[in-house]
Design a protein around this motif. Sequence first.
Motif, PDB file in Angstrom:
ATOM      1  N   ARG B  23       0.809  -1.204   0.000  1.00 21.61           N
ATOM      2  CA  ARG B  23       0.000   0.000   0.000  1.00 21.61           C
ATOM      3  C   ARG B  23       0.852   1.267   0.000  1.00 21.61           C
ATOM      4  O   ARG B  23       0.559   2.223  -0.706  1.00 21.61           O
ATOM      5  CB  ARG B  23      -0.915  -0.010   1.221  1.00 21.61           C
ATOM      6  CG  ARG B  23      -1.725   1.262   1.333  1.00 21.61           C
ATOM      7  CD  ARG B  23      -2.895   1.047   2.235  1.00 21.61           C
ATOM      8  NE  ARG B  23      -3.486   2.312   2.626  1.00 21.61           N
ATOM      9  CZ  ARG B  23      -4.609   2.391   3.303  1.00 21.61           C
ATOM     10  NH1 ARG B  23      -5.245   1.288   3.642  1.00 21.61           N
ATOM     11  NH2 ARG B  23      -5.095   3.552   3.633  1.00 21.61           N
ATOM     12  N   TYR B  24       1.918   1.263   0.802  1.00 20.58           N
ATOM     13  CA  TYR B  24       2.688   2.504   0.937  1.00 20.58           C
ATOM     14  C   TYR B  24       3.966   2.524   0.100  1.00 20.58           C
ATOM     15  O   TYR B  24       4.585   3.555  -0.062  1.00 20.58           O
ATOM     16  CB  TYR B  24       3.036   2.754   2.407  1.00 20.58           C
ATOM     17  CG  TYR B  24       1.817   3.054   3.229  1.00 20.58           C
ATOM     18  CD1 TYR B  24       1.269   4.346   3.235  1.00 20.58           C
ATOM     19  CD2 TYR B  24       1.193   2.054   3.950  1.00 20.58           C
ATOM     20  CE1 TYR B  24       0.126   4.611   3.966  1.00 20.58           C
ATOM     21  CE2 TYR B  24       0.045   2.320   4.688  1.00 20.58           C
ATOM     22  CZ  TYR B  24      -0.479   3.597   4.684  1.00 20.58           C
ATOM     23  OH  TYR B  24      -1.600   3.862   5.400  1.00 20.58           O
ATOM     24  N   GLY B  25       4.365   1.370  -0.387  1.00 19.37           N
ATOM     25  CA  GLY B  25       5.588   1.319  -1.194  1.00 19.37           C
ATOM     26  C   GLY B  25       6.682   0.575  -0.457  1.00 19.37           C
ATOM     27  O   GLY B  25       6.753   0.574   0.776  1.00 19.37           O
ATOM     28  N   LEU B  26       7.546  -0.033  -1.252  1.00 15.18           N
ATOM     29  CA  LEU B  26       8.578  -0.896  -0.695  1.00 15.18           C
ATOM     30  C   LEU B  26       9.627  -0.116   0.097  1.00 15.18           C
ATOM     31  O   LEU B  26      10.337  -0.675   0.924  1.00 15.18           O
ATOM     32  CB  LEU B  26       9.245  -1.664  -1.840  1.00 15.18           C
ATOM     33  CG  LEU B  26       9.715  -3.068  -1.575  1.00 15.18           C
ATOM     34  CD1 LEU B  26       8.686  -3.885  -0.840  1.00 15.18           C
ATOM     35  CD2 LEU B  26      10.086  -3.744  -2.880  1.00 15.18           C
ATOM     36  N   ALA B 116       8.767  -9.069  -5.982  1.00 14.56           N
ATOM     37  CA  ALA B 116       9.611  -7.893  -5.754  1.00 14.56           C
ATOM     38  C   ALA B 116      10.936  -8.271  -5.107  1.00 14.56           C
ATOM     39  O   ALA B 116      11.989  -7.797  -5.522  1.00 14.56           O
ATOM     40  CB  ALA B 116       8.876  -6.870  -4.887  1.00 14.56           C
ATOM     41  N   VAL B 117      10.905  -9.137  -4.085  1.00 13.88           N
ATOM     42  CA  VAL B 117      12.185  -9.473  -3.438  1.00 13.88           C
ATOM     43  C   VAL B 117      13.046 -10.342  -4.343  1.00 13.88           C
ATOM     44  O   VAL B 117      14.241 -10.461  -4.130  1.00 13.88           O
ATOM     45  CB  VAL B 117      12.039 -10.153  -2.049  1.00 13.88           C
ATOM     46  CG1 VAL B 117      11.281  -9.278  -1.084  1.00 13.88           C
ATOM     47  CG2 VAL B 117      11.430 -11.523  -2.161  1.00 13.88           C
ATOM     48  N   THR B 171       9.329  -1.731  -6.839  1.00 14.36           N
ATOM     49  CA  THR B 171       8.010  -1.539  -6.245  1.00 14.36           C
ATOM     50  C   THR B 171       7.261  -2.853  -6.121  1.00 14.36           C
ATOM     51  O   THR B 171       7.591  -3.833  -6.767  1.00 14.36           O
ATOM     52  CB  THR B 171       7.158  -0.599  -7.120  1.00 14.36           C
ATOM     53  OG1 THR B 171       7.166  -1.128  -8.456  1.00 14.36           O
ATOM     54  CG2 THR B 171       7.713   0.799  -7.125  1.00 14.36           C
ATOM     55  N   VAL B 172       6.284  -2.832  -5.233  1.00 10.75           N
ATOM     56  CA  VAL B 172       5.395  -3.990  -5.098  1.00 10.75           C
ATOM     57  C   VAL B 172       4.152  -3.683  -5.913  1.00 10.75           C
ATOM     58  O   VAL B 172       3.145  -3.271  -5.388  1.00 10.75           O
ATOM     59  CB  VAL B 172       4.981  -4.195  -3.625  1.00 10.75           C
ATOM     60  CG1 VAL B 172       4.403  -5.587  -3.427  1.00 10.75           C
ATOM     61  CG2 VAL B 172       6.151  -3.979  -2.716  1.00 10.75           C
ATOM     62  N   ARG B 183      10.879 -12.362 -14.216  1.00  7.95           N
ATOM     63  CA  ARG B 183      10.985 -12.374 -12.764  1.00  7.95           C
ATOM     64  C   ARG B 183      10.665 -13.760 -12.213  1.00  7.95           C
ATOM     65  O   ARG B 183      11.211 -14.191 -11.207  1.00  7.95           O
ATOM     66  CB  ARG B 183      10.021 -11.335 -12.175  1.00  7.95           C
ATOM     67  CG  ARG B 183      10.283 -10.942 -10.751  1.00  7.95           C
ATOM     68  CD  ARG B 183      11.526 -10.100 -10.604  1.00  7.95           C
ATOM     69  NE  ARG B 183      11.448  -8.815 -11.253  1.00  7.95           N
ATOM     70  CZ  ARG B 183      10.847  -7.752 -10.738  1.00  7.95           C
ATOM     71  NH1 ARG B 183      10.270  -7.818  -9.570  1.00  7.95           N
ATOM     72  NH2 ARG B 183      10.840  -6.611 -11.376  1.00  7.95           N
ATOM     73  N   LEU B 184       9.781 -14.436 -12.919  1.00  9.95           N
ATOM     74  CA  LEU B 184       9.329 -15.736 -12.438  1.00  9.95           C
ATOM     75  C   LEU B 184      10.470 -16.752 -12.400  1.00  9.95           C
ATOM     76  O   LEU B 184      10.587 -17.515 -11.440  1.00  9.95           O
ATOM     77  CB  LEU B 184       8.194 -16.234 -13.339  1.00  9.95           C
ATOM     78  CG  LEU B 184       7.392 -17.411 -12.800  1.00  9.95           C
ATOM     79  CD1 LEU B 184       6.812 -17.088 -11.435  1.00  9.95           C
ATOM     80  CD2 LEU B 184       6.283 -17.778 -13.768  1.00  9.95           C
ATOM     81  N   ASP B 185      11.312 -16.749 -13.421  1.00  9.41           N
ATOM     82  CA  ASP B 185      12.440 -17.684 -13.439  1.00  9.41           C
ATOM     83  C   ASP B 185      13.287 -17.511 -12.191  1.00  9.41           C
ATOM     84  O   ASP B 185      13.673 -18.480 -11.533  1.00  9.41           O
ATOM     85  CB  ASP B 185      13.318 -17.455 -14.673  1.00  9.41           C
ATOM     86  CG  ASP B 185      12.728 -18.123 -15.902  1.00  9.41           C
ATOM     87  OD1 ASP B 185      11.815 -18.954 -15.725  1.00  9.41           O
ATOM     88  OD2 ASP B 185      13.169 -17.805 -17.021  1.00  9.41           O
TER      89      ASP B 185
END
Lengths: 133, 420
Positions: B23-26, B116-117, B171-172, B183-185
């Motif tokens: 909601r607020y950002g990473l 994101a991570v 960002t999330v 990103r998935l890999d």
Amino acid sequence: MSNLADLAHYTINDNESKMKEFMLLFRLPQQAGEDTVSEEGMKALSKKWENWVGGIAAQGKVVSAGPRLEPVGKVLKNGGVVTDGPFVEVREMLGGFLRIKAASLDEATTLAHGCPAIDQGGTVEVRPIMVYS
Amino acid sequence: MKGLLADLFRREFGKMVAVISRRYGLQYIEIAEDLVSETFLSAAESWQGKGIPANPEAWLYHVASQKVLLYFRRNKILMDKIVPHMRESQEIYEESAEICFTDGNIKDSQLQMLLAVCHPALGSEAQIGLALRVLCGFSIDEIAQAFFTNKETINKRLFRAKERLRSEGITVEPLGDDDVGTRLDNTLHIIYLLFTEGYYSRTRDEILRRDLCREALRLGLMLTEHKRTDVPKANALVALMCFHASRFDARQAGQENMILYDDQDRSKWNQELIYQGMYFLGRSAVGNEISSYHLEARIACCHCYRDDGEEKWQEVLHLYNQLLLVNYSPAVALNRTYALYKAEGRESALLEAEKLQLSGSHFYHMLLGELYIGVNNNKAMEYLRTASTLAGTEAERKHIKRRLEEIIKDGVERRDETVK
């Protein structure tokens, strides 16, 4: 022992930078086409090939396994001549190729030993891949 | 109550941090962590006096929500800095004041947090550390133990990782299709590493090891539950983890001893997990791509189902041959050579093992030692002794010692037979 799958997990760096790339070209006698061999024989043969490539891959030296080629095709020559073969002037044809890495031509040649193409009466050509500078 | 709080922390911490960060950002991930931790402190105090509320999760969500809103209001950050950057949809539930801890929002937030991570700007150790902290609610102590290192190292690693998240402007947010693909890999790889860290961990803490595996499985399942990340290789990875995890009970004998595959009591294999593995393996069998997870899952499947005969090992060898071409690693090379031994016999395996040149690894010496038994027992013992000096864990050294004793005993018996 045991299934190593329950144990082994780690990585090691090899001398990646010193490696050169080579192409192994497999030339097979033309009569060794699929139709002359039984299904069982074909299965055994492809297992042999697979395990042989696996042995080089286990040493971390396969760059990429080329596709296997069908034993049919056309040959184009000067003057618009198209024939069904023979593909080379001799009685052999290209059966497939494998891209490997090795420290030298000698090592690459050593890796080519035991190739099933030789048992089939064919040859393996070992060629360095040209590096553009 | 301590137990309940610990359970809740492990279960809810990550969810709450994900929702707040989304909601607020990473860039506020640390504040989110602090506020959620404070919420748990408040819970401990308040529940001590007033008793445990009827719905502890709802209590936590409500209190966390208030703390978060208060924080941002007090700092005026919300109005001055954040609101202009907030996405429209977020502004919509801004009006409802309370932070939206619904199941759906929790799931979406966690998935996006996971992606994101797993941003490629972070190293894999940082990614795993962050995932464990913010998605799995692990304490710094636990992460340090899992990585076989100390608290300071982990703290530094996480601090740098979060700095990186900020400086890279990660960002999330829902990713585009292309982003999800790449990103998935990476995400699958991180989940795979997390699982193997648990499965092969050097730490002796068995509960921690199981937790790591369970969390990896949970994150994997999370991917299969979302339409966009429910790809064949994600299913293959989940199948792989199920098959391996099915042997957890059978391979453990007390804190220190590991029972290896050949000696495991098959009735202790978890059938439920094996069935689940089959289900996800089935779901993975679509499309054209054969990933390393597909191949590894099929190998693990063979070990769960097939009789330990030549046929199984031919199949396993075939799969390892393919796996080497998709994804070479020394571990795969060693396993492949072991499969070659089981499928084609000692002689061909010995020839190939000699060529591997992995002498830095104790597994390599163990393999050679094993292959030389009966062929040249002196050499076998030599290799096993080297393996023992290189071995990483006490359990491995014990196993090697047992093996050495067996060779000596067998040798003596054989000599006795010839005397008779």
